[in-house]
Scaffold this motif. Structure first.
Motif, PDB file in Angstrom:
ATOM      1  N   GLU A 143      -5.841 -13.953  17.355  1.00  0.00           N
ATOM      2  CA  GLU A 143      -4.917 -15.072  17.589  1.00  0.00           C
ATOM      3  C   GLU A 143      -4.665 -15.299  19.071  1.00  0.00           C
ATOM      4  O   GLU A 143      -4.124 -14.415  19.755  1.00  0.00           O
ATOM      5  CB  GLU A 143      -3.577 -14.782  16.904  1.00  0.00           C
ATOM      6  CG  GLU A 143      -2.537 -15.856  17.109  1.00  0.00           C
ATOM      7  CD  GLU A 143      -1.167 -15.465  16.596  1.00  0.00           C
ATOM      8  OE1 GLU A 143      -0.742 -14.313  16.816  1.00  0.00           O
ATOM      9  OE2 GLU A 143      -0.506 -16.304  15.955  1.00  0.00           O
ATOM     10  N   GLN A 176      -7.056 -16.780  13.890  1.00  0.00           N
ATOM     11  CA  GLN A 176      -5.695 -17.023  13.417  1.00  0.00           C
ATOM     12  C   GLN A 176      -5.154 -18.114  14.314  1.00  0.00           C
ATOM     13  O   GLN A 176      -4.777 -17.863  15.472  1.00  0.00           O
ATOM     14  CB  GLN A 176      -4.854 -15.751  13.499  1.00  0.00           C
ATOM     15  CG  GLN A 176      -3.410 -15.904  13.054  1.00  0.00           C
ATOM     16  CD  GLN A 176      -2.703 -14.568  12.960  1.00  0.00           C
ATOM     17  OE1 GLN A 176      -3.245 -13.591  12.449  1.00  0.00           O
ATOM     18  NE2 GLN A 176      -1.475 -14.508  13.455  1.00  0.00           N
ATOM     19  N   ASP A 178      -2.600 -20.344  15.450  1.00  0.00           N
ATOM     20  CA  ASP A 178      -1.149 -20.560  15.400  1.00  0.00           C
ATOM     21  C   ASP A 178      -0.868 -21.885  16.109  1.00  0.00           C
ATOM     22  O   ASP A 178      -1.030 -21.990  17.339  1.00  0.00           O
ATOM     23  CB  ASP A 178      -0.438 -19.386  16.087  1.00  0.00           C
ATOM     24  CG  ASP A 178       1.064 -19.430  15.900  1.00  0.00           C
ATOM     25  OD1 ASP A 178       1.679 -18.366  15.698  1.00  0.00           O
ATOM     26  OD2 ASP A 178       1.638 -20.536  15.965  1.00  0.00           O
ATOM     27  N   HIS A 181       1.495 -21.695  19.170  1.00  0.00           N
ATOM     28  CA  HIS A 181       0.898 -21.217  20.415  1.00  0.00           C
ATOM     29  C   HIS A 181      -0.040 -22.247  21.010  1.00  0.00           C
ATOM     30  O   HIS A 181      -0.066 -22.449  22.233  1.00  0.00           O
ATOM     31  CB  HIS A 181       0.136 -19.906  20.171  1.00  0.00           C
ATOM     32  CG  HIS A 181       1.007 -18.745  19.840  1.00  0.00           C
ATOM     33  ND1 HIS A 181       2.099 -18.385  20.595  1.00  0.00           N
ATOM     34  CD2 HIS A 181       0.941 -17.859  18.813  1.00  0.00           C
ATOM     35  CE1 HIS A 181       2.676 -17.341  20.052  1.00  0.00           C
ATOM     36  NE2 HIS A 181       2.002 -16.991  18.983  1.00  0.00           N
ATOM     37  N   GLN A 204      -0.825 -20.671  11.340  1.00  0.00           N
ATOM     38  CA  GLN A 204       0.613 -20.467  11.335  1.00  0.00           C
ATOM     39  C   GLN A 204       1.265 -21.671  11.995  1.00  0.00           C
ATOM     40  O   GLN A 204       0.617 -22.405  12.752  1.00  0.00           O
ATOM     41  CB  GLN A 204       0.988 -19.166  12.077  1.00  0.00           C
ATOM     42  CG  GLN A 204       0.472 -17.921  11.351  1.00  0.00           C
ATOM     43  CD  GLN A 204       0.673 -16.664  12.142  1.00  0.00           C
ATOM     44  OE1 GLN A 204       0.441 -16.619  13.353  1.00  0.00           O
ATOM     45  NE2 GLN A 204       1.108 -15.597  11.474  1.00  0.00           N
ATOM     46  N   ARG A 211      10.462 -22.911  18.534  1.00  0.00           N
ATOM     47  CA  ARG A 211       9.880 -22.013  17.528  1.00  0.00           C
ATOM     48  C   ARG A 211      10.744 -21.953  16.266  1.00  0.00           C
ATOM     49  O   ARG A 211      10.832 -20.935  15.591  1.00  0.00           O
ATOM     50  CB  ARG A 211       9.606 -20.607  18.075  1.00  0.00           C
ATOM     51  CG  ARG A 211       8.495 -19.910  17.288  1.00  0.00           C
ATOM     52  CD  ARG A 211       7.993 -18.621  17.878  1.00  0.00           C
ATOM     53  NE  ARG A 211       6.788 -18.203  17.182  1.00  0.00           N
ATOM     54  CZ  ARG A 211       6.053 -17.141  17.507  1.00  0.00           C
ATOM     55  NH1 ARG A 211       6.438 -16.341  18.512  1.00  0.00           N
ATOM     56  NH2 ARG A 211       4.963 -16.840  16.837  1.00  0.00           N
ATOM     57  N   GLU A 240       5.662 -19.165  10.478  1.00  0.00           N
ATOM     58  CA  GLU A 240       6.095 -18.138  11.427  1.00  0.00           C
ATOM     59  C   GLU A 240       7.089 -18.737  12.415  1.00  0.00           C
ATOM     60  O   GLU A 240       6.790 -18.928  13.609  1.00  0.00           O
ATOM     61  CB  GLU A 240       4.888 -17.571  12.161  1.00  0.00           C
ATOM     62  CG  GLU A 240       5.210 -16.274  12.881  1.00  0.00           C
ATOM     63  CD  GLU A 240       3.985 -15.665  13.511  1.00  0.00           C
ATOM     64  OE1 GLU A 240       3.187 -16.387  14.126  1.00  0.00           O
ATOM     65  OE2 GLU A 240       3.818 -14.438  13.381  1.00  0.00           O
TER      66      GLU A 240
HETATM   67 MG   LIG Z   1       1.361 -16.289  15.162  1.00  0.00          MG
END
Ligand SMILES: [Mg+2]
Ligand SMILES: O=C(O)[C@@H](O)C(=O)CO
Length: 261
Positions: A143, A176, A178, A181, A204, A211, A240
């Motif tokens: 990730e 992964q 995200d 991010h 995610q 966030r 997440e």
């Molecule tokens: Mg993550």
């Protein structure tokens, strides 16, 4: 429709960890993910999953000493023995929880170590992880993480991750992805999902900049989720995010997708 998994490390924190499985199921989730299960016996977690009709879709390898700021071992040349032990422990839990994905965290760039040394260590450890995971029917994932949340994290952009995955084999290692991010570091979310889709093995989501849950920030999530679905992504999207308030009060965004999970 996208399939969402509750992240029990960040959601339902109104309750102790082992009680969160029932809360996630009651909220309409059919799958969960979390960071680390290792404080609890695997059998105890497996029971919570079974009792609540939940699937485990991802968790992380042991990351080193998290409380002391460590964020993974896989790229650290002087921690290779510990990485092997972490991999074995994670695979034991993955077997007990029937979990198909394991997140291999790279770690923070140590001072004075050349990038190529870290990259070679990361690749060697990922190669070993891919071998061991394949025997267990698990896919390891990596990730890219933004440097506002984890300054100095070794893996930072989706292109960096894609190059590593392509070198080792996308059938062996996955991304992964995200979305939180990616938005913080790179932006251009939908184009980056389109570019990396063949490598993406898990997603995610959290809104930026806070966030928190989708709909609390700057991203048009209904558009992004619709595009992800149109692209044919059929994996899981882990929620997440830190709920802005009480977890279930913030689940309005989830209502259109609830029956899909
Ligand atoms: Mg993550
Ligand atoms: O995005 C994150 O922070 C997590 O997915 C993770 O595994 C590292 O903390």
């Amino acid at each position: 429709m996208p399939r969402f998994a509750a992240n029990l490390s960040m959601m339902f924190t109104e309750a102790p960890f082992l009680d969160r499985f029932a809360l996630a199921a009651r909220a309409g989730f059919k799958a969960v993910e979390f960071l680390f299960p290792y404080e609890h016996p695997a059998a105890e977690i497996a029971k919570r999953l079974a009792d609540n009709g939940l699937r485990q879709v991802l968790f992380n390898l042991p990351p080193g000493d998290w409380a002391r700021g460590e964020r993974g071992l896989a790229a650290l040349p002087d921690r290779r023995g510990e990485f092997r032990e972490a991999l074995a422990r994670a695979l034991d839990y993955a077997a007990a929880l029937s979990c198909p994905r394991l997140h291999v965290m790279a770690g923070l760039r140590p001072e004075g170590v050349p990038h190529d040394t870290l990259l070679a260590t990361f690749a060697a450890n990922l190669d070993r992880a891919a071998e061991e995971c394949a025997k267990a029917g698990v896919k390891p994932v990596i990730e890219p993480i933004n440097h506002r949340d984890i300054p100095g994290y070794f893996l930072n952009t989706t292109d960096q991750a894609a190059a590593i995955i392509r070198a080792l084999g996308p059938e062996r290692i996955g991304m992964q992805f995200d979305l939180y991010h990616c938005q913080v570091t790179e932006g251009d979310l939908v184009r980056r999902v389109e570019r990396h889709l063949p490598l993406i093995a898990h997603m995610q989501v959290a809104d930026t900049p806070g966030r928190n849950e989708p709909g609390t920030g700057e991203v048009n999530w209904p558009f992004v989720f619709r595009r992800i679905d149109e692209l044919g992504y059929r994996g899981w999207i882990g929620c997440e995010y830190r709920p802005a308030g009480e977890t279930t009060a913030g689940l309005g965004w989830f209502a259109p997708y609830r029956n899909e999970t």
